[in-house]
Design a protein around this motif. Sequence first.
Motif, PDB file in Angstrom:
ATOM      1  N   VAL A 170      44.523  33.504  36.623  1.00  0.00           N
ATOM      2  CA  VAL A 170      44.881  33.911  35.264  1.00  0.00           C
ATOM      3  C   VAL A 170      45.695  35.183  35.388  1.00  0.00           C
ATOM      4  CG1 VAL A 170      44.021  34.647  33.030  1.00  0.00           C
ATOM      5  CG2 VAL A 170      42.809  32.873  34.303  1.00  0.00           C
ATOM      6  N   LEU A 171      46.972  35.087  34.988  1.00  0.00           N
ATOM      7  CA  LEU A 171      47.858  36.235  35.144  1.00  0.00           C
ATOM      8  C   LEU A 171      48.169  36.832  33.778  1.00  0.00           C
ATOM      9  CD1 LEU A 171      50.335  34.541  37.655  1.00  0.00           C
ATOM     10  CD2 LEU A 171      48.354  35.979  38.188  1.00  0.00           C
ATOM     11  N   GLY A 172      48.673  38.036  33.786  1.00  0.00           N
ATOM     12  CA  GLY A 172      49.062  38.667  32.528  1.00  0.00           C
ATOM     13  C   GLY A 172      49.100  40.158  32.690  1.00  0.00           C
ATOM     14  N   LYS A 173      49.782  40.829  31.739  1.00  0.00           N
ATOM     15  CA  LYS A 173      49.872  42.278  31.810  1.00  0.00           C
ATOM     16  C   LYS A 173      48.540  42.912  31.433  1.00  0.00           C
ATOM     17  CE  LYS A 173      54.558  42.065  30.093  1.00  0.00           C
ATOM     18  NZ  LYS A 173      55.010  41.823  28.708  1.00  0.00           N
ATOM     19  N   SER A 174      48.447  44.197  31.736  1.00  0.00           N
ATOM     20  CA  SER A 174      47.253  44.928  31.314  1.00  0.00           C
ATOM     21  C   SER A 174      47.159  44.879  29.796  1.00  0.00           C
ATOM     22  CB  SER A 174      47.334  46.390  31.758  1.00  0.00           C
ATOM     23  OG  SER A 174      47.425  46.458  33.147  1.00  0.00           O
ATOM     24  N   GLY A 175      45.957  44.650  29.300  1.00  0.00           N
ATOM     25  CA  GLY A 175      45.745  44.646  27.852  1.00  0.00           C
ATOM     26  C   GLY A 175      46.103  43.338  27.200  1.00  0.00           C
ATOM     27  N   SER A 176      46.482  42.342  28.004  1.00  0.00           N
ATOM     28  CA  SER A 176      46.856  41.074  27.404  1.00  0.00           C
ATOM     29  C   SER A 176      45.645  40.220  27.060  1.00  0.00           C
ATOM     30  CB  SER A 176      47.788  40.309  28.357  1.00  0.00           C
ATOM     31  OG  SER A 176      47.110  40.090  29.577  1.00  0.00           O
ATOM     32  N   ALA A 214      34.218  25.352  41.131  1.00  0.00           N
ATOM     33  CA  ALA A 214      35.544  25.680  40.618  1.00  0.00           C
ATOM     34  C   ALA A 214      35.661  27.196  40.563  1.00  0.00           C
ATOM     35  CB  ALA A 214      35.734  25.099  39.236  1.00  0.00           C
ATOM     36  N   MET A 215      36.922  27.707  40.608  1.00  0.00           N
ATOM     37  CA  MET A 215      37.085  29.163  40.680  1.00  0.00           C
ATOM     38  C   MET A 215      38.210  29.624  39.772  1.00  0.00           C
ATOM     39  SD  MET A 215      37.389  31.501  44.040  1.00  0.00           S
ATOM     40  CE  MET A 215      38.788  30.672  44.759  1.00  0.00           C
ATOM     41  N   ILE A 216      37.952  30.685  39.034  1.00  0.00           N
ATOM     42  CA  ILE A 216      39.000  31.288  38.211  1.00  0.00           C
ATOM     43  C   ILE A 216      39.129  32.745  38.628  1.00  0.00           C
ATOM     44  CG2 ILE A 216      39.665  31.992  35.882  1.00  0.00           C
ATOM     45  CD1 ILE A 216      38.249  29.544  34.820  1.00  0.00           C
ATOM     46  N   ILE A 217      40.343  33.145  39.000  1.00  0.00           N
ATOM     47  CA  ILE A 217      40.564  34.537  39.398  1.00  0.00           C
ATOM     48  C   ILE A 217      41.542  35.181  38.430  1.00  0.00           C
ATOM     49  CG2 ILE A 217      41.344  36.092  41.222  1.00  0.00           C
ATOM     50  CD1 ILE A 217      40.667  33.945  43.255  1.00  0.00           C
ATOM     51  N   VAL A 218      41.091  36.259  37.809  1.00  0.00           N
ATOM     52  CA  VAL A 218      41.966  37.033  36.943  1.00  0.00           C
ATOM     53  C   VAL A 218      42.621  38.098  37.804  1.00  0.00           C
ATOM     54  CG1 VAL A 218      42.002  38.746  35.115  1.00  0.00           C
ATOM     55  CG2 VAL A 218      40.667  36.658  34.831  1.00  0.00           C
ATOM     56  N   THR A 219      43.941  38.198  37.774  1.00  0.00           N
ATOM     57  CA  THR A 219      44.586  39.193  38.635  1.00  0.00           C
ATOM     58  C   THR A 219      46.012  39.477  38.189  1.00  0.00           C
ATOM     59  OG1 THR A 219      44.992  39.782  40.938  1.00  0.00           O
ATOM     60  CG2 THR A 219      45.530  37.542  40.289  1.00  0.00           C
ATOM     61  N   PHE A 230      48.322  28.417  38.288  1.00  0.00           N
ATOM     62  CA  PHE A 230      48.076  29.598  37.454  1.00  0.00           C
ATOM     63  C   PHE A 230      48.374  29.330  35.988  1.00  0.00           C
ATOM     64  CE2 PHE A 230      52.581  30.023  38.361  1.00  0.00           C
ATOM     65  CZ  PHE A 230      53.093  30.531  37.185  1.00  0.00           C
ATOM     66  N   MET A 231      47.809  30.182  35.146  1.00  0.00           N
ATOM     67  CA  MET A 231      48.146  30.202  33.732  1.00  0.00           C
ATOM     68  C   MET A 231      48.415  31.657  33.359  1.00  0.00           C
ATOM     69  SD  MET A 231      44.444  29.864  31.819  1.00  0.00           S
ATOM     70  CE  MET A 231      44.974  30.508  30.250  1.00  0.00           C
ATOM     71  N   GLU A 232      49.150  31.838  32.270  1.00  0.00           N
ATOM     72  CA  GLU A 232      49.468  33.204  31.888  1.00  0.00           C
ATOM     73  C   GLU A 232      48.871  33.499  30.517  1.00  0.00           C
ATOM     74  OE1 GLU A 232      53.453  35.861  32.580  1.00  0.00           O
ATOM     75  OE2 GLU A 232      53.277  33.810  33.320  1.00  0.00           O
ATOM     76  N   VAL A 233      48.322  34.699  30.386  1.00  0.00           N
ATOM     77  CA  VAL A 233      47.774  35.111  29.086  1.00  0.00           C
ATOM     78  C   VAL A 233      48.743  36.105  28.483  1.00  0.00           C
ATOM     79  CG1 VAL A 233      45.871  36.257  27.909  1.00  0.00           C
ATOM     80  CG2 VAL A 233      45.420  34.776  29.865  1.00  0.00           C
TER      81      VAL A 233
END
Lengths: 210, 413
Positions: free
Chosen positions: A33-39, A187-192, A204-207
């Motif tokens: 899970v990708l995205g900017k800070s605060g997203s 299953a695994m989800i990594i926020v980074t 990946f997915m983007e928030v």
Amino acid sequence: MLLSSKNLSFTYPGQKTLYFEDIQLKEKESLLVLGKSGSGKTTLLNLLAGLAKPEQGQIQIANQPFSDFTGQKLDLFRGRNIGIVFQKPHLLAPLSVLDNLRMANFFGKKKNDRLEQLLDELGLSARKNASVLTLSEGEAQRVSIARALANEPKLILADEPTSSLDDENTEKVIQLLKEQSSKIGAAMIIVTHDQRVKNQISNFMEVKAS
Amino acid sequence: MNLFKLSWKYLTFRPFSTGLNVLLLALGLAIIAVLLLMQDQLEKKMNQDAEGIDLVIGAKGSPLQLILSSVYHIDFPTGNISLNEAQSLTRNRLVKSTIPLALGDNYQGFRIVGTNLDYLELYQVDFESGTSWTQPFEVVIGAEAALKLGLKTGDEFMGSHGISEGSHDHDANYFKVKGILKPKGNVMDRLILTSIESVWYTHEEEEEEEGHESMLDTKVTLHGLPKIPGDDSKEITSLLVQYRNPMAAIQLPRFVNSRTNMQAASPTFEMSRLFELLGVGINMLKGLAFVLIGISGLGIFIALYNSLKERKYDLAILRAIGATRLQLLALIFLEGFILTFLGAVLGIIMGHGFLALLISQNQSGVMVSIQPWIFLKSELWIVAYALMVGILASVIPAIAAYQTSIAKQLTKA
């Protein structure tokens, strides 16, 4: 489907509502899970872990209506089926390395005879009776991974697990997460937002803050 | 791993703070334990020693002193009364029975009491060995005195003048041990008992130094008062009186105090007066104990509350790995509980230990007969009281732990 979320949304008091894309995840699958800070990446993780309640939408884990669980049932389900790796290791300081893992077993009401083997695989067998205060940053993060795996969960959630690690340790930690999750079929989800992680996991997915 | 072990680990993780709190609480509880033990045993002993003695008649002076010297054998006697006067009082219709006492000598700190066999019967003594006296200078020794002095039946010793150790010896006569009593846990344990005549003769010897042999041949009075017609000079120290009827309690003391040169004192009345006087001190100690316990309660509260601030992450983590809110509540309560339970146990042990030390410092006197290692039911109240302090001190921290929001704590980093 091991994990499926639909129409999740969450609002912090006095802020705009966050809407999240639906997630579908099978066993042994990994997702970044990708995205900017605060997203709202961490918020999504909190929702999936049941640490926060979604304003709308449902989450199903292993065909159970996870988002409807409350109180003790929710806590126990989380303890047994979801392993969480945090940004910082957050180990329990008064306990030894092995006791930290046993604590997870106690609260998850599970028995696991493989704890020492698990520590061995993570390269920590020499430190199993050490106080967690004596561990290096990399070692501590590996212990926290071991703790997340101690109950052999169905879903592993990791929140920026590599943000405070150097290149060598980052690669080690991601490799370990991949190996161990596939070993227990989780299953695994990594926020980074760490480029070094993106190199190793393609899905990946983007928030986006919307 | 379980909750108990986890809270124990958290407590031992801060050994100094935990130790200080346990010690503070234990000190407060120890004071209460000592007071409880002393009060219980002293009162019991005081009542036991005074049983069957309604009134003590002796020389004028402090009534409390008369009771302490003649019933409990701890203070100095007020003086002597004339045997004739005592004799006439025994014929009073309000008097059921009397026992004469002649005090004034000791052997290495243990008092030699001249009396008759009625005194032995009053306390229902049993003999460990030997029998009671029949001749002058034969003595019966209380269990504790015999043990401390190392005397056996058949041994001889020389008494000294005065009722405390270190006065000059009566070098004329040897006392001969005729019998040794079984321990009873009362005042008899610390006495050396003999006939009134023995006490008289020891003192007369000093003045006259003659007629030694003839005196040893004389009979001693085994019951009642010695009758020596035509001799007004004989004296005794005091007379223990039993009333014939309840009326006597009102009339006899008044009669003695107003119509004779003697005074009458009631053990029950004087002892309750003494305890009233001591009450101020006891209340102050109690107050101090409660202040200590209050402070330790506050200390435990602050320690738990402060550690909670540092541990919010830990608590959130525990929730994340499956702990319920109730388990966190239980964890904090358990910490307060363990802390105060340790304090209570340590406090009781310290209380008994302190009492044992106090007793070992006192060679004679009432303190000696107190048993430091007797455990009272009321000590369970100390434990209950301590646990209550623990629970009270952990309420607010436990509720704070219960309300910890996991997501907020974990994302703050």
